[in-house]
Motif scaffolding. Structure first.
Motif, PDB file in Angstrom:
ATOM      1  N   LEU A   9       0.833  -1.192   0.000  1.00 44.73           N
ATOM      2  CA  LEU A   9       0.000   0.000   0.000  1.00 44.73           C
ATOM      3  C   LEU A   9       0.872   1.249   0.000  1.00 44.73           C
ATOM      4  N   LEU A  15      -5.986   2.944  -0.325  1.00 45.89           N
ATOM      5  CA  LEU A  15      -6.480   2.575   0.997  1.00 45.89           C
ATOM      6  C   LEU A  15      -7.992   2.778   1.069  1.00 45.89           C
ATOM      7  N   ALA A  26      -4.056  -3.440   6.389  1.00 46.76           N
ATOM      8  CA  ALA A  26      -3.237  -2.964   5.279  1.00 46.76           C
ATOM      9  C   ALA A  26      -1.787  -2.888   5.725  1.00 46.76           C
TER      10      ALA A  26
END
Length: 57
Positions: A9, A15, A26
């Protein structure tokens, strides 16, 4: 499915899309930069959880 994780990420927009699809966790540069193992091991469990969830909540 509970416990789904998004990885690699880098961007806040990604996100947001992960959140919208129900991703629970994440990881990547957006949540925490790479760090030496000594630094990571010095973090307490509560600190790690706070850091991880700060971007996912």
């Amino acid at each position: 499915m509970p416990g789904q994780k998004g990885s690699r990420l880098f961007r806040p927009a990604v996100l947001e899309k992960l959140r919208a699809t129900g991703i629970d966790y994440a990881q990547g540069y957006l949540t925490h930069r790479p760090a030496p193992i000594e630094e990571l091991l010095s973090l307490g469990a509560a600190d790690r959880e706070t850091e991880d969830m700060r971007h996912c909540a």
